[in-house]
Design a protein around this motif. Structure first.
Motif, mmCIF file in Angstrom:
data_model
loop_
_atom_site.group_PDB
_atom_site.id
_atom_site.type_symbol
_atom_site.label_atom_id
_atom_site.label_comp_id
_atom_site.label_asym_id
_atom_site.label_seq_id
_atom_site.Cartn_x
_atom_site.Cartn_y
_atom_site.Cartn_z
ATOM 1 N N SER A 341 40.049 -12.786 52.398
ATOM 2 C CA SER A 341 39.870 -11.824 51.318
ATOM 3 C C SER A 341 38.583 -11.037 51.505
ATOM 4 C CB SER A 341 39.863 -12.527 49.953
ATOM 5 O OG SER A 341 38.764 -13.402 49.846
ATOM 6 N N VAL A 342 38.622 -9.818 50.982
ATOM 7 C CA VAL A 342 37.464 -8.936 50.986
ATOM 8 C C VAL A 342 37.253 -8.446 49.559
ATOM 9 C CG1 VAL A 342 36.439 -6.823 51.892
ATOM 10 C CG2 VAL A 342 37.934 -8.201 53.354
ATOM 11 N N SER A 343 36.101 -8.797 48.973
ATOM 12 C CA SER A 343 35.768 -8.381 47.608
ATOM 13 C C SER A 343 34.616 -7.397 47.645
ATOM 14 C CB SER A 343 35.391 -9.594 46.754
ATOM 15 O OG SER A 343 36.452 -10.532 46.707
ATOM 16 N N ASP A 344 34.684 -6.385 46.783
ATOM 17 C CA ASP A 344 33.606 -5.395 46.730
ATOM 18 C C ASP A 344 33.259 -5.075 45.289
ATOM 19 O OD1 ASP A 344 35.190 -3.093 45.681
ATOM 20 O OD2 ASP A 344 36.226 -3.238 47.610
ATOM 21 N N THR A 345 32.164 -4.373 45.117
ATOM 22 C CA THR A 345 31.729 -3.913 43.797
ATOM 23 C C THR A 345 31.844 -2.399 43.734
ATOM 24 O OG1 THR A 345 29.435 -3.850 44.561
ATOM 25 C CG2 THR A 345 30.161 -5.870 43.485
ATOM 26 N N GLY A 346 32.952 -1.895 44.254
ATOM 27 C CA GLY A 346 33.160 -0.452 44.344
ATOM 28 C C GLY A 346 33.685 0.168 43.074
ATOM 29 N N PHE A 347 34.363 1.317 43.265
ATOM 30 C CA PHE A 347 34.828 2.095 42.120
ATOM 31 C C PHE A 347 35.961 1.400 41.356
ATOM 32 C CE2 PHE A 347 33.369 5.125 45.406
ATOM 33 C CZ PHE A 347 32.314 5.697 44.711
ATOM 34 N N GLY A 348 36.719 0.565 42.012
ATOM 35 C CA GLY A 348 37.872 -0.048 41.376
ATOM 36 C C GLY A 348 39.079 0.872 41.402
ATOM 37 N N ILE A 349 40.245 0.303 41.176
ATOM 38 C CA ILE A 349 41.502 1.058 41.273
ATOM 39 C C ILE A 349 42.296 0.872 39.987
ATOM 40 C CG2 ILE A 349 43.627 1.376 42.604
ATOM 41 C CD1 ILE A 349 42.141 -0.092 44.918
ATOM 42 N N PRO A 350 42.734 1.945 39.326
ATOM 43 C CA PRO A 350 43.585 1.811 38.138
ATOM 44 C C PRO A 350 44.896 1.096 38.472
ATOM 45 C CG PRO A 350 42.708 4.036 38.300
ATOM 46 C CD PRO A 350 42.364 3.348 39.591
ATOM 47 N N ALA A 351 45.404 0.343 37.513
ATOM 48 C CA ALA A 351 46.609 -0.475 37.743
ATOM 49 C C ALA A 351 47.817 0.368 38.136
ATOM 50 C CB ALA A 351 46.921 -1.293 36.494
ATOM 51 N N THR A 352 47.890 1.621 37.680
ATOM 52 C CA THR A 352 49.049 2.467 37.989
ATOM 53 C C THR A 352 49.165 2.797 39.474
ATOM 54 O OG1 THR A 352 47.701 4.410 37.441
ATOM 55 C CG2 THR A 352 49.100 3.507 35.687
ATOM 56 N N HIS A 353 48.070 2.633 40.225
ATOM 57 C CA HIS A 353 48.076 2.979 41.653
ATOM 58 C C HIS A 353 48.320 1.771 42.560
ATOM 59 C CE1 HIS A 353 46.647 7.106 41.003
ATOM 60 N NE2 HIS A 353 45.796 6.609 40.123
ATOM 61 N N LEU A 354 48.198 0.555 42.036
ATOM 62 C CA LEU A 354 48.212 -0.627 42.902
ATOM 63 C C LEU A 354 49.509 -0.765 43.693
ATOM 64 C CD1 LEU A 354 46.490 -3.294 40.605
ATOM 65 C CD2 LEU A 354 45.489 -1.955 42.472
#
Length: 423
Positions: A341-354
């Motif tokens: 796994s790769v975890s980041d503290t970035g912008f994040g992704i809205p659930a509609t795009h996943l």
């Protein structure tokens, strides 16, 4: 009512017989020919009976006792409508382009349409009542049916048309019955193959001219032409990005046509160290990068493809994490096997795009992707590499908080670290 009808019947019979006798006497007295009188009276009686039948108001199916004539008429009208609807539905199903087979709980054939004759090779009336898996014993569908047909099966050869491929599914229907649906997907497969060939050919043809252009740009020293330094820098960056897109397209085309990998031991310790160094080189000190490896296991698969997939996840994290953020790379055990796994503290992704992130060229923000240098193909490559290794990609993200991309590998892909035994 029945008794009065019987009396009327006998009265009518006696009257008709008497009329025939009178006609015979009349013909004998008039011309000496009994037959002439009988024929004339018989003709008159036929006309009389036909007229009476045409004006008969009694229904063909008498109303049951205790039911009013109005209720009986409504019942007959409703029955005729239902019968007409059933005929329409049956005719519509018979002319569907997809094969439809109705099965009972023992998988015996009860009904099938015309497309089932063409695609599955069924014939009327021979195959009515037979077990479908026995009828298709020489096809891959036989084993699928005997296993319960729990999941749809794709790209299976059509038993009745060997040049076609089918997508077949089983649906519950009625009381413990099942409906088998088979769709011809040969044209879709051909279109998909044309698309793959086109992408592969175009990418291959673009590789050489892009390499030449980039090579000439590298020969030009910005110090020699200071006024063109910004332009040359942008041209170099864009040609490099175009070259990366071409390479990713070629990689994706190869993965899409590949059905299995040549299994080799992939030492995870060295692979994780390489991935971390690549991330640090791309970050150039702008992020805090951490590696946590507790699985103590190697992988069985393609070293090149796995390196491409794992490195893609890390490079994405670096590109989409603001300066000063943190990125954590983990390799740990799970109940199902192990997970990278790769975890980041970035912008994040809205659930509609996943759900669409692994589609080729799909971008949440086109401008952000261009600024970061992404090609829009990285996650699609990751998905195909994991599919070839029977692994799953799991994505968790919260806007403004960060994202975690995890690759889950089963026990069958794990080897004891530094050894050769399966974990």
């Amino acid at each position: 009512m029945a008794q009065s009808a019987t009396i009327s019947f006998w009265k009518l019979s006696i009257a008709l017989a008497a009329a025939l006798l009178a006609g015979a006497l009349l013909g004998w007295f008039a011309s000496g020919h009994v037959a002439s009188g009988v024929a004339l009276v018989a003709l008159f009686e036929v006309v009389l009976l036909l007229t009476r039948i045409r004006h008969q108001t009694q229904p063909m199916m008498p109303a049951p006792a205790g039911v009013s004539p109005l209720q009986h008429d409504r019942f007959m009208t409703r029955s005729r409508r239902i019968a007409s609807s059933l005929r329409d539905l049956r005719n519509a199903a018979s002319h569907l382009p997809d094969a439809v087979v109705l099965l009972d709980q023992q998988q015996q054939v009860r009904w099938f349409n015309h497309a089932a004759e063409n695609l599955l090779g069924l014939r009327r009336p021979r195959d009515r009542g037979v077990l479908l898996h026995q009828r298709l014993a020489t096809s891959d569908l036989s084993g699928w049916l005997q296993d319960g047909a729990l999941e749809p099966i794709n790209d299976v050869m059509a038993p009745g048309h060997p040049e076609s491929q089918l997508n077949v599914s089983m649906l519950p229907f009625g009381r413990r019955q099942h409906l088998l649906l088979a769709r011809d997907i040969s044209h879709l497969n051909r279109l998909e193959q044309i698309r793959r060939d086109f992408v592969a050919n175009v990418s291959h043809e673009l590789r050489t001219p892009l390499t030449v252009i980039h090579g000439y740009l590298e020969l030009i020293d910005p110090e020699d032409v200071p006024e063109l330094a910004p332009v040359l820098g942008e041209m170099r960056a864009q040609s490099k990005r175009m070259g990366q897109i071409v390479e990713d397209l070629l990689t994706l085309s190869r993965l899409e046509t590949q059905h299995q990998v040549a299994d080799e031991r992939v030492p995870m310790a060295s692979l994780l160290a390489t991935v971390r160094k690549e991330a640090e080189a791309l970050s150039q000190g702008r992020h805090q990068i951490t590696l946590e490896s507790t699985a103590e296991a190697d992988l069985l698969g393609s070293p090149k493809d796995l390196h491409s997939a794992l490195s893609n996840l890390v490079s994405n994290a670096v590109r989409y994490t603001p300066i000063g953020g943190s990125i954590t790379i983990r390799w740990r055990r799970t109940p199902e096997g192990a997970a990278y796994s790769v975890s980041d503290t970035g912008f994040g992704i809205p659930a509609t795009h996943l759900a669409r992130l692994t589609e080729r060229f799909y971008r949440i923000s086109s401008s952000r992707s261009r600024d970061s240098g992404g090609t829009g193909l990285g996650l699609s490559i990751v998905k195909h590499v994991l599919n070839l290794h029977q692994a799953q990609l799991q994505i968790e993200s919260m806007p403004g908080i960060g994202s975690t991309f995890a690759c889950h590998f089963g026990h069958a892909r794990l080897l004891t670290a530094g050894g050769s035994d399966e974990s």
